[in-house]
Design a protein around this motif. Structure first.
Motif, short mmCIF file in Angstrom:
data_model
loop_
_atom_site.label_atom_id
_atom_site.label_comp_id
_atom_site.label_asym_id
_atom_site.label_seq_id
_atom_site.Cartn_x
_atom_site.Cartn_y
_atom_site.Cartn_z
N LYS A 97 0.83 -1.21 0.00
CA LYS A 97 0.00 0.00 0.00
C LYS A 97 0.87 1.25 0.00
N ALA A 98 0.43 2.26 -0.76
CA ALA A 98 1.18 3.52 -0.78
C ALA A 98 0.25 4.67 -1.15
N ARG A 99 0.70 5.86 -0.77
CA ARG A 99 -0.04 7.09 -1.09
C ARG A 99 0.92 8.09 -1.72
N GLY A 100 0.35 8.98 -2.55
CA GLY A 100 1.13 10.11 -3.10
C GLY A 100 2.36 9.66 -3.85
N ARG A 101 3.48 10.33 -3.59
CA ARG A 101 4.70 10.04 -4.36
C ARG A 101 5.25 8.65 -4.11
N ALA A 102 4.86 8.02 -2.99
CA ALA A 102 5.35 6.67 -2.70
C ALA A 102 4.74 5.62 -3.62
#
Lengths: 93, 93
Positions: free
Chosen positions: A36-41
């Motif tokens: 799982k990741a959000r934004g630039r990740a």
């Protein structure tokens, strides 16, 4: 181990291989693993899945990918929309 | 229009809305649209898909997402692995 609950690996700013290792442990226990990741990740999450699949565990496949939008409060308290991704990996039968 | 062939929108460093607009044109012509990105632009590709879906065209859905790895030659001529993503969007029937 970098941020994770039972079957999830949350991608942050650590080196790729930290997350690859966390995911390998889960998969080797016979569990599915959700990266799982959000934004630039998000780009980093795709790197983790690809490195795991191509370099370390050739019997792993992508079962599904979901993208979404989350509302997060920034440091100034203002809410903003952030994209997210969840990549589900499993061992091939 | 920013980089595209007939049904693909290649994500680069332009503002999100440029790519959203290019995708909207294709979808409104009744075509599917494939949003493609490599490396750090992958996060941007997810933003484009989410902004389009949530803000501009509520009748659009994600038909499929594929991740992969490409070998690219860098400016020094050395090859390196770069992650890629393809997000296929279509109008709901």
């Amino acid at each position: 181990m970098p941020g994770k609950d039972d079957t999830s690996v949350y991608i942050g700013r650590r080196p790729t291989n930290n997350y690859v290792l966390a995911a390998m442990v889960m998969l080797n226990e016979g569990k599915e693993c959700v990266i799982k990741a959000r934004g630039r990740a998000i780009s980093h999450a795709v790197d983790v899945a690809e490195v795991l699949k191509n370099r370390f565990m050739h019997n792993v496949e992508v079962k599904g990918i979901v993208i979404g939008t989350e509302r997060l409060a920034g440091p100034d308290g203002k809410e903003s929309n952030v994209s997210s991704i969840e990549i589900t990996l499993c061992k091939r039968k």
